[in-house]
Design a protein around this motif. Structure first.
Motif, PDB file in Angstrom:
ATOM      1  N   LEU A   1      44.190  40.491  47.170  1.00 48.96           N
ATOM      2  CA  LEU A   1      43.227  40.186  46.114  1.00 48.96           C
ATOM      3  C   LEU A   1      43.711  39.008  45.270  1.00 48.96           C
ATOM      4  N   ALA A   2      44.996  39.009  44.939  1.00 48.58           N
ATOM      5  CA  ALA A   2      45.576  37.917  44.151  1.00 48.58           C
ATOM      6  C   ALA A   2      45.485  36.598  44.904  1.00 48.58           C
ATOM      7  N   ALA A   3      45.701  36.628  46.208  1.00 43.49           N
ATOM      8  CA  ALA A   3      45.624  35.410  47.010  1.00 43.49           C
ATOM      9  C   ALA A   3      44.192  34.870  47.049  1.00 43.49           C
ATOM     10  N   LYS A   4      43.223  35.767  47.189  1.00 41.96           N
ATOM     11  CA  LYS A   4      41.828  35.330  47.207  1.00 41.96           C
ATOM     12  C   LYS A   4      41.440  34.731  45.860  1.00 41.96           C
ATOM     13  N   ALA A   5      41.834  35.376  44.784  1.00 44.71           N
ATOM     14  CA  ALA A   5      41.520  34.860  43.445  1.00 44.71           C
ATOM     15  C   ALA A   5      42.194  33.506  43.227  1.00 44.71           C
ATOM     16  N   ALA A   6      43.440  33.385  43.632  1.00 47.57           N
ATOM     17  CA  ALA A   6      44.171  32.125  43.475  1.00 47.57           C
ATOM     18  C   ALA A   6      43.489  31.002  44.254  1.00 47.57           C
ATOM     19  N   GLY A   7      42.961  31.341  45.423  1.00 48.18           N
ATOM     20  CA  GLY A   7      42.254  30.354  46.225  1.00 48.18           C
ATOM     21  C   GLY A   7      41.029  29.791  45.513  1.00 48.18           C
ATOM     22  N   ALA A   8      40.469  30.587  44.602  1.00 46.81           N
ATOM     23  CA  ALA A   8      39.314  30.142  43.819  1.00 46.81           C
ATOM     24  C   ALA A   8      39.737  29.566  42.470  1.00 46.81           C
ATOM     25  N   GLY A   9      41.065  29.550  42.216  1.00 41.49           N
ATOM     26  CA  GLY A   9      41.578  28.966  40.978  1.00 41.49           C
ATOM     27  C   GLY A   9      41.782  29.950  39.842  1.00 41.49           C
TER      28      GLY A   9
ATOM     29  N   ALA B   1      39.306  50.592  44.645  1.00 44.86           N
ATOM     30  CA  ALA B   1      38.715  51.045  45.904  1.00 44.86           C
ATOM     31  C   ALA B   1      39.719  51.006  47.053  1.00 44.86           C
ATOM     32  N   GLY B   2      40.974  50.668  46.754  1.00 46.95           N
ATOM     33  CA  GLY B   2      42.018  50.671  47.774  1.00 46.95           C
ATOM     34  C   GLY B   2      42.399  49.303  48.299  1.00 46.95           C
ATOM     35  N   GLY B   3      41.847  48.252  47.702  1.00 46.15           N
ATOM     36  CA  GLY B   3      42.190  46.892  48.132  1.00 46.15           C
ATOM     37  C   GLY B   3      43.642  46.562  47.847  1.00 46.15           C
ATOM     38  N   ASP B   4      44.223  45.730  48.698  1.00 50.45           N
ATOM     39  CA  ASP B   4      45.622  45.322  48.557  1.00 50.45           C
ATOM     40  C   ASP B   4      45.757  44.304  47.425  1.00 50.45           C
ATOM     41  N   PRO B   5      46.534  44.620  46.380  1.00 51.94           N
ATOM     42  CA  PRO B   5      46.670  43.689  45.253  1.00 51.94           C
ATOM     43  C   PRO B   5      47.164  42.299  45.647  1.00 51.94           C
ATOM     44  N   ASP B   6      48.058  42.210  46.617  1.00 49.28           N
ATOM     45  CA  ASP B   6      48.541  40.893  47.050  1.00 49.28           C
ATOM     46  C   ASP B   6      47.417  40.071  47.678  1.00 49.28           C
TER      47      ASP B   6
ATOM     48  N   TRP C   1      36.224  42.012  39.195  1.00 48.51           N
ATOM     49  CA  TRP C   1      36.102  42.180  40.649  1.00 48.51           C
ATOM     50  C   TRP C   1      37.414  42.698  41.239  1.00 48.51           C
ATOM     51  N   ALA C   2      38.529  42.071  40.860  1.00 47.39           N
ATOM     52  CA  ALA C   2      39.831  42.454  41.414  1.00 47.39           C
ATOM     53  C   ALA C   2      40.197  43.889  41.045  1.00 47.39           C
ATOM     54  N   LEU C   3      39.950  44.274  39.813  1.00 46.04           N
ATOM     55  CA  LEU C   3      40.238  45.655  39.398  1.00 46.04           C
ATOM     56  C   LEU C   3      39.385  46.646  40.183  1.00 46.04           C
ATOM     57  N   THR C   4      38.133  46.302  40.364  1.00 42.75           N
ATOM     58  CA  THR C   4      37.224  47.170  41.111  1.00 42.75           C
ATOM     59  C   THR C   4      37.679  47.304  42.555  1.00 42.75           C
ATOM     60  N   GLN C   5      38.079  46.196  43.144  1.00 44.25           N
ATOM     61  CA  GLN C   5      38.536  46.219  44.535  1.00 44.25           C
ATOM     62  C   GLN C   5      39.857  46.974  44.680  1.00 44.25           C
ATOM     63  N   ALA C   6      40.769  46.798  43.723  1.00 43.22           N
ATOM     64  CA  ALA C   6      42.043  47.517  43.773  1.00 43.22           C
ATOM     65  C   ALA C   6      41.803  49.018  43.656  1.00 43.22           C
TER      66      ALA C   6
ATOM     67  N   GLN D   1      49.677  44.683  36.907  1.00 44.50           N
ATOM     68  CA  GLN D   1      50.192  46.057  36.802  1.00 44.50           C
ATOM     69  C   GLN D   1      49.061  47.077  36.893  1.00 44.50           C
ATOM     70  N   ILE D   2      47.943  46.765  36.274  1.00 44.47           N
ATOM     71  CA  ILE D   2      46.800  47.677  36.342  1.00 44.47           C
ATOM     72  C   ILE D   2      46.273  47.744  37.774  1.00 44.47           C
ATOM     73  N   MET D   3      46.196  46.597  38.436  1.00 45.02           N
ATOM     74  CA  MET D   3      45.752  46.583  39.837  1.00 45.02           C
ATOM     75  C   MET D   3      46.658  47.441  40.708  1.00 45.02           C
ATOM     76  N   ASP D   4      47.971  47.288  40.525  1.00 46.39           N
ATOM     77  CA  ASP D   4      48.928  48.073  41.323  1.00 46.39           C
ATOM     78  C   ASP D   4      48.726  49.567  41.077  1.00 46.39           C
ATOM     79  N   ALA D   5      48.534  49.946  39.812  1.00 51.41           N
ATOM     80  CA  ALA D   5      48.328  51.359  39.485  1.00 51.41           C
ATOM     81  C   ALA D   5      47.022  51.874  40.088  1.00 51.41           C
ATOM     82  N   LEU D   6      45.961  51.084  39.976  1.00 49.87           N
ATOM     83  CA  LEU D   6      44.683  51.508  40.550  1.00 49.87           C
ATOM     84  C   LEU D   6      44.761  51.630  42.063  1.00 49.87           C
ATOM     85  N   ALA D   7      45.416  50.683  42.698  1.00 52.68           N
ATOM     86  CA  ALA D   7      45.550  50.715  44.159  1.00 52.68           C
ATOM     87  C   ALA D   7      46.365  51.932  44.587  1.00 52.68           C
ATOM     88  N   ALA D   8      47.410  52.269  43.838  1.00 47.46           N
ATOM     89  CA  ALA D   8      48.231  53.440  44.163  1.00 47.46           C
ATOM     90  C   ALA D   8      47.431  54.732  44.028  1.00 47.46           C
ATOM     91  N   GLU D   9      46.539  54.793  43.015  1.00 48.80           N
ATOM     92  CA  GLU D   9      45.693  55.977  42.842  1.00 48.80           C
ATOM     93  C   GLU D   9      44.704  56.119  43.993  1.00 48.80           C
TER      94      GLU D   9
END
Length: 144
Positions: free
Chosen positions: A118-126, A111-116, A104-109, A134-142
Motif C-alpha cells: 500500500l505504501a509503495a502504491k501511494a508513493a508511486g502517486a506522490g 481489509a488485510g492489505g499489505d502495508p508495504d 484509502w490505505a487505512l481501509t485497505q490495511a 503504525q495504524i496501518m500495521d495494527a489494522l493489517a494485523a487485526e
C-alpha cells in the motif's frame, strides 16, 4: 490533476463541476468526496459535485475527513463506497489528495492489505503513508 494510486483508484485535490466530466472520461464509476464542507473559501460545494456526478451517471459518496484524524465510521464509509464501486474506477478528492489517499490505505490495511504494498502504491502517486504507518500495521494485523 488526477493521480493514479491503483488501476482503479485515483485521487485529486479539490475538483470542480467540470472535472466530473474528466473523471467520467477516465472511466470512473464513482466520485468520493473526503473534504468537509466549507473547509476553505471558494471550494466547490459538495452538492454541486454530487449533482454533476449523478448527472454524468456516476455514483457519489461523501466521507469527510478533517485534520483531526480518522475514525472507524470514516473507514466504514470509505469501505462501503469502494465496495459499491466494485471493480470500477473511483476518483476520491480532498484539499490535496492526501487525506483521500490515507483513508484509502487505512481501509485497505483493515481489509488485510499489505502495508508495504500500500505504501509503495501511494508513493508511486506522490503520497507518503508514514504518518499512518503504525495504524496501518495494527489494522493489517487485526485483519489476519
Amino acid at each position: 490533476m488526477f493521480r493514479q494510486v491503483t488501476d482503479t483508484f485515483f485521487v485529486s485535490p479539490q475538483i470542480t463541476v467540470e472535472d466530473v466530466a474528466e473523471a467520467k472520461a477516465l472511466g470512473a464509476v464513482m466520485v468520493i468526496n473526503n473534504r468537509p464542507e466549507g473547509e476553505e473559501a471558494g471550494q466547490t460545494p459538495a452538492a454541486d459535485i454530487e449533482a454533476a456526478a449523478r448527472a454524468a451517471g456516476l455514483d457519489y459518496a461523501e466521507v469527510p475527513v478533517t485534520h483531526a484524524g480518522f475514525s472507524p465510521w470514516q473507514l466504514d464509509g470509505m469501505a462501503e463506497a469502494l465496495a459499491k464501486a466494485g471493480d470500477g474506477k473511483v476518483l476520491a478528492y480532498c484539499r490535496s489528495g492526501t487525506r483521500s489517499t490515507l483513508l484509502w490505505a487505512l481501509t485497505q490495511a483493515r481489509a488485510g492489505g499489505d502495508p508495504d504494498a500500500l505504501a509503495a502504491k501511494a508513493a508511486g502517486a506522490g503520497y507518503d503513508l508514514s504518518p499512518i504507518r503504525q495504524i496501518m500495521d495494527a489494522l493489517a494485523a487485526e485483519g489476519k
